[in-house]
Enzyme design. Structure first.
Site, PDB file in Angstrom:
ATOM      1  N   GLU A 278     -29.989  32.989 -33.289  1.00 15.39           N
ATOM      2  CA  GLU A 278     -31.494  32.553 -33.351  1.00 15.39           C
ATOM      3  C   GLU A 278     -31.940  33.523 -32.066  1.00 15.39           C
ATOM      4  OE1 GLU A 278     -33.487  28.279 -33.608  1.00 15.39           O
ATOM      5  OE2 GLU A 278     -33.703  28.467 -31.492  1.00 15.39           O
ATOM      6  N   GLU A 281     -32.223  36.032 -34.300  1.00 16.04           N
ATOM      7  CA  GLU A 281     -33.655  36.551 -35.104  1.00 16.04           C
ATOM      8  C   GLU A 281     -34.542  36.933 -34.392  1.00 16.04           C
ATOM      9  OE1 GLU A 281     -33.555  32.369 -36.755  1.00 16.04           O
ATOM     10  OE2 GLU A 281     -34.758  33.512 -37.990  1.00 16.04           O
ATOM     11  N   CYS A 298     -33.394  23.260 -34.802  1.00 21.32           N
ATOM     12  CA  CYS A 298     -32.064  22.585 -33.857  1.00 21.32           C
ATOM     13  C   CYS A 298     -32.249  21.298 -34.404  1.00 21.32           C
ATOM     14  CB  CYS A 298     -31.524  22.805 -32.918  1.00 21.32           C
ATOM     15  SG  CYS A 298     -32.054  23.844 -31.916  1.00 21.32           S
ATOM     16  N   SER A 318     -36.377  29.521 -37.598  1.00 21.30           N
ATOM     17  CA  SER A 318     -35.334  29.929 -37.806  1.00 21.30           C
ATOM     18  C   SER A 318     -34.452  29.250 -38.766  1.00 21.30           C
ATOM     19  CB  SER A 318     -34.963  29.276 -36.305  1.00 21.30           C
ATOM     20  OG  SER A 318     -33.887  29.603 -36.369  1.00 21.30           O
ATOM     21  N   LYS A 357     -29.790  13.235 -37.494  1.00 25.34           N
ATOM     22  CA  LYS A 357     -28.091  13.463 -38.241  1.00 25.34           C
ATOM     23  C   LYS A 357     -27.942  13.522 -39.355  1.00 25.34           C
ATOM     24  CE  LYS A 357     -28.530  17.333 -34.588  1.00 25.34           C
ATOM     25  NZ  LYS A 357     -28.688  18.954 -34.870  1.00 25.34           N
ATOM     26  N   GLU A 360     -29.272  14.975 -41.855  1.00 25.78           N
ATOM     27  CA  GLU A 360     -29.471  16.767 -41.940  1.00 25.78           C
ATOM     28  C   GLU A 360     -27.596  16.669 -42.761  1.00 25.78           C
ATOM     29  OE1 GLU A 360     -28.209  18.728 -38.279  1.00 25.78           O
ATOM     30  OE2 GLU A 360     -29.054  20.331 -38.910  1.00 25.78           O
ATOM     31  N   GLU A 365     -27.142  21.122 -49.004  1.00 29.95           N
ATOM     32  CA  GLU A 365     -26.869  22.174 -49.211  1.00 29.95           C
ATOM     33  C   GLU A 365     -26.124  22.480 -48.089  1.00 29.95           C
ATOM     34  OE1 GLU A 365     -29.267  21.258 -48.206  1.00 29.95           O
ATOM     35  OE2 GLU A 365     -30.580  22.434 -46.540  1.00 29.95           O
ATOM     36  N   CYS A 502     -33.437  16.015 -27.071  1.00 28.44           N
ATOM     37  CA  CYS A 502     -32.307  15.164 -27.907  1.00 28.44           C
ATOM     38  C   CYS A 502     -31.948  13.801 -26.484  1.00 28.44           C
ATOM     39  CB  CYS A 502     -31.564  15.951 -27.842  1.00 28.44           C
ATOM     40  SG  CYS A 502     -31.672  17.188 -29.430  1.00 28.44           S
TER      41      CYS A 502
END
Ligand SMILES: Cc1cc2nc3c(=O)[nH]c(=O)nc-3n(C[C@H](O)[C@H](O)[C@H](O)COP(=O)(O)O)c2cc1C
Ligand code: FES
Lengths: 574, 407
Positions: A278, A281, A298, A318, A357, A360, A365, A502
């Site tokens: 990142e 990036e 994230c 990102s 999560k 996710e 994908e 988190c």
């Protein structure tokens, strides 16, 4: 400063205090149910009613202002009769299945029923029989258990501005319902799980997947590997009766080994890796005029929020996968090779402070390894339950080590757990990469703390980089509206879906107040401070990963395994 | 023998409600003119001196309420007329709306001047579309004539929920939100519609205002009961001969209303009880009929004046049946926000059904009493607080009706 008397105790309280606040001052405990210290006053459960001299009506302590000369009785026969009757009324609609409930022994209603000695409820038991909503991969709702306190609605609509929950119908038919459809999956829910912390009972919870783990462990052919997210350790102790932050990492590893995990690794490793990807990036976007500001990616609750409410700004996100998914993609490729274990035999588990999560990991994908990259996501709470189930004594457990190749981490990975941490970790690395100099002080304190939106400016050898941090999606929305309006002054924005980051995730031990979140934040920075290495680019295992496998940040392999794309969600939510 | 005294209904049948000129010819809007010439504190003092108290049920001193809103500092204030009239058996507001709409507008405009408001709303019961049309026409005519000055009034139709008559639920409803009551304090005169100081008064309250200014506070205060002066429009129903409306001074007794104006009971039957004030009113037994229909006189015997509905029950009525039907009404009308009302109204209805089905036990009567006590003192708003009173009074005065059904 009004002077008031509560149960004969005189107290002076600040102007605008409620009877409840005054009682806390006086050391008098008034029961509450709909009240939440971090939310607006609702005064709908009426459990907190008290007698105020001069009024025949009882007054709700949570909403009634304390006024000069007020004389309050909190435990008169009239008050006790009211509270007991109200509790009986609630319990007469409530499924009597505490033994099977996720919130058994951690339920505000159960505690009140015990405190008020509810025995033979004179009201006939009538459960509504609405049934559970199991439509999402992360959260379930059990509206039969709902006590209509409306705390979940406020968490969802005011704190998170997602508006996935609302009230429908009137009178005894009133219920909390998903908006825009029958099931939660039809609503704009982003599965952050903040409603779980708000719920006083077991009406909302995570989809529990402990049995799936136990089945994998029981299968001798399967190699069960786990990663642990940065915010898990410090809160997990709370689940087994330890103060926040006190469970040592090597004891946690030992505990997981005892449960039957074959290999214990750490998400902090991919947190450091995320910073490499990142950070580069960001530098690339800055250099080549890419879409700015760049948003961190994230937090899956946040990326879903962006896909749902800001689909026009997806190019600003990102492309880096979250550390969980980077880990998943690598554990069945790079790590499998290193360990000489066939990827097909690996069952990849992740232990997360997060409910989103779970969703996710199930996204189609997320199969860059050729398999589902992360097979199972368990929350901190679920691991807490497993620990209690296995009867482990953490005082006596001998420490154990991680397995190699994907478990080394730096303090920069650790602070991913708190709001501002990803930003600080990125700045530590980006600064040194760009300037070629060693940072005099790695502590970027401006980006830490609980303030809703934080900002800072960093000078990278003449280039000013402006950054912002938002946590809680209500705050994120404000920052995003600014970006949408073309008025954002920032280059890089960190967003975490959950208040505090988190450490306050939807999968953490039930977090009744923000005070607990602050304690956990403190524990995060203590752990960082104690790390010998505190910059991601100095993580030797990450360096080896690049040398042996990825070759360079943003390289071909990285794109294949570590980066992703986003998809606008159904337009009806806009 | 009691006689009617038509103050509130002064123009009923005498003017054409759709012709503002009729109202003007009857002296209409003179009081508003007078009010506009008065200084605001004198105006409010005049209303206070009249001792006028709200006709919507709570009986709050009208001048004092206005004073709170007048004192509040704000860039905008509102005047709302509560014309939700949701009490079954009550239609006194409709009589006014349909027969003398301009008197209401005049009362509201005087209030607006007193507190410094320029916008008003009339929250009209959804089941009164004809009244709403008349109001709209009256507003149009008043604007045409310019009699309201810069005071603007809009009509909003309710959606049929009883709780929307509660002033803060009404405000929520005007704001476009579900009709649920708000936490008080703050009270509407300090923070009401869109957070601005707001006066909510009943139709009948407003219509008294022009008269007070015309004839003077002292004149008004001398009529009827000293603590609740003026008249009250009553609507009679049930087992009474004249099922119609009467306006009487507040010193008139219940007996005079039923046996005098009301013509006594039908079919020569004896009176068992009378329920005054609407569905949430208490049942008054025959030996308390000499109570005056003043606010405090009725409170003293555990009853209420409420909306002024008078429901007469003869000896053949069974209160276990009557209160079961009332309980269903409240279970249906509870908004569901607070526990005691949401769960309590439903349970009250269930237990009464159980008793009426012959399945009740003595313990159920004790439970009903406890439930009623708790609801009345711990519910969030007036709906849940008042819902048990018919049952509580019936259990007190007519326990035999319930005991006869026990198993
Ligand atoms: C459940 C409930 C329903 C009510 N319905 C009405 C109504 O239909 N009309 C009315 O004027 N007041 C009604 N009220 C009283 C209002 O809250 C308020 O007190 C009144 O409008 C104030 O006006 P007043 O001071 O002129 O009486 C109701 C109150 C409650 C609790
Ligand atoms: S805690 Fe006060 S009403 Fe619920």
């Amino acid at each position: 400063m009004p002077n008031i008397t509560i149960d004969g105790i005189k107290v002076a309280v600040p102007e605008g205090s409620t009877i409840l606040q005054a009682a806390q001052e006086a050391g008098v405990n008034i029961p509450t149910l709909c009240h939440h210290p971090d939310q607006s006053v609702k005064a709908n459960c009426r459990i907190c009613v008290c007698e105020v001299a001069g009024s025949n009506l009882l007054q709700a302590a949570c909403s009634q202002p304390a006024t000069e000369g007020m004389n309050v009785k909190t435990r008169s026969p009239k008050v006790l009769e009211a509270r007991k009757t109200i509790l009986e009324l609630i319990l007469a609609n409530h499924p009597q299945d505490c033994l099977n409930c996720l919130r058994n022994e951690n339920c505000e209603l159960q505690s009140l029923a015990a405190e008020y000695c509810i025995r033979d409820n004179p009201f006939e038991l009538k459960v509504r029989g609405l049934g559970k909503d199991l439509s999402t991969p992360a959260l379930f709702r059990d509206p039969d258990k709902c006590v209509l306190c409306r705390r979940c609605i406020e968490a969802c609509s005011v704190i998170q501005t997602v508006n996935a929950l609302g009230i429908e119908y009137r009178g005894q038919k009133a219920m909390v319902v998903p908006t825009l459809g029958k099931n939660l999956i039809d609503s704009p829910c982003i599965m952050c799980g903040q409603c779980i912390h708000a719920c006083p009972v077991g009406a909302i919870g995570e989809i529990e997947e402990i049995d799936e783990l136990l089945a994998a462990i029981a299968d001798p052919e399967t190699v069960v590997v786990t990663q642990i997210a940065p915010a898990v350790r410090l809160a997990l102790g709370e689940e087994v009766g330890m103060p926040t932050g006190d469970l040592p990492m090597d004891v946690l590893v030992a505990g997981l080994r005892q449960i039957g995990f074959d290999h214990v690794l750490h998400t902090n490793f991919t947190a450091d890796l995320t910073i490499m990807e990142e950070g580069h990036e960001l530098l690339k976007r800055l250099k080549e005029g890419g879409k700015l500001p760049m948003f961190t990616s994230c937090s899956p609750g946040w990326t879903s929020f962006c896909e749902t409410f800001f689909p026009d700004l997806l190019d600003n996100l990102s492309t880096c996968k979250s550390p969980q998914q980077m880990f998943g993609a690598l554990v069945k490729t790079y790590w499998a090779d290193k360990m000489n274990i066939p990827a097909s035999k690996i069952f990849s588990v992740s232990i997360m402070p997060c409910t989103a999560k779970k969703y996710e990991a199930s996204r189609p994908e997320m199969q860059s390894s050729g398999f589902r990259d992360v097979d199972l996501v368990l929350t901190t709470r679920e691991i807490g339950r497993l620990f209690r189930m296995s009867g482990l004594d953490f005082e006596k457990l001998a420490p154990a080590d991680f397995s190699p190749w994907m478990s080394k981490y730096t303090g920069a990975g650790v602070i991913f757990g708190a709001s501002g941490g990803v930003m600080e970790a990125a700045l530590r690395t980006v600064y040194e990469v760009v300037t070629g100099e060693t940072l005099a002080d790695v502590n970027f304190t401006a980006v830490r703390g609980f303030e809703g939106i934080k900002e800072a400016t960093v000078n990278l050898k003449g280039t000013e980089v402006k950054v912002a941090i938002a946590h809680g999606l209500g705050n994120a929305r404000k920052v995003m509206e600014q970006v949408r309006a073309g008025e954002s002054p920032y280059h890089f924005i960190e967003i975490m879906a959950c208040p505090g980051g988190c450490i306050g995730g939807g999968g953490q031990p039930i977090t009744k107040t923000n005070k607990k979140r602050l304690e956990r934040i403190q524990a995060v920075y203590e752990e960082d401070q104690a790390c010998a290495v505190r910059k991601s680019h100095l993580n030797t295992e990450v360096q080896e990963l690049y040398k042996d496998f990825l070759h360079e940040p943003l390289g071909h392999k990285s794109h294949e395994l570590l980066h992703t794309h986003y998809q606008a969600k159904d337009k009806k939510f806009l | 023998m009691a006689e009617e005294m038509r103050l509130v209904l002064r123009n009923l049948g005498k003017i054409d409600p759709l012709k503002i000129d009729d109202y003007l010819a009857a002296g209409g809007f003179n009081s508003l003119k007078k009010a506009l010439g008065m200084n605001k504190s004198d105006l409010i003092q005049e209303i206070k001196d009249s001792k006028l108290r709200g006709r919507g049920g709570a009986g709050f001193n009208c001048g004092s309420k206005w004073n709170f809103a007048a004192q509040a500092q704000a860039d905008q204030k509102y005047v709302i007329c509560n014309a939700d009239e949701g009490e079954p058996g009550t239609y006194k507001d409709r009589l006014i709306l349909e027969n003398d709409p301009h008197a209401l507008l005049e009362g509201m405009a005087i209030c607006a001047h007193a507190i410094g408001a320029s916008q008003g709303f009339i929250y009209c019961r959804g089941e009164y579309p004809a009244a709403a049309e008349i109001l709209k026409e009256a507003i149009a005519q008043a604007k045409d004539k310019g009699v309201l000055g810069d005071f603007d009034v809009e009509v909003r139709l309710g959606a049929g929920a009883y709780v929307c008559g509660e002033e803060t639920a009404l405000i929520e409803s005007i704001e476009g939100k579900p009709g649920e009551p708000r936490i008080k304090p703050p009270f509407p005169p300090v923070s009401g519609l869109w957070g601005k100081p707001t006066i909510v008064n009943n139709v009948e309250t407003f219509v008294n205002i022009p008269l007070i200014l015309e004839k003077g506070a002292a004149w008004y205060a001398a009529i009827g009961s000293p603590s609740y002066p003026g008249t009250k429009v009553l609507t009679l129903s049930g087992d009474v001969v004249h099922k119609t409306f009467f306006e009487v001074p507040t010193t008139t007794t219940v007996r005079e209303v039923i046996y005098g104006l009301g013509g006594g009971l039908t079919a020569g039957k004896q009176l068992k009880a009378v329920q005054i004030g609407g569905t949430s009113g208490a049942f008054i037994p025959a030996d308390q009929l000499d109570t005056a229909i003043g606010f405090d006189e009725l409170s003293a015997i555990g009853a209420v004046l409420g909306s002024g509905a008078v429901f007469v029950l003869n000896e053949s009525r069974d209160l276990a049946d009557v209160t079961a039907r009332i309980a269903k009404f409240f279970a249906h009308e509870s908004c569901g926000k607070c526990t005691p009302c949401r769960e309590g109204t439903a349970r009250m209805s269930d237990i009464l059904d159980k008793i009426n089905n012959g399945q009740g036990k003595a313990a159920d009567l004790a439970l009903l009493s406890r439930l009623g006590r708790v609801m009345s003192c711990s519910s969030f708003c007036g709906l849940g607080q008042a819902a048990p009173s018919p049952l509580m009074s019936a259990l007190k005065h007519f326990p035999a009706d319930y005991e006869a059904r026990l198993n």
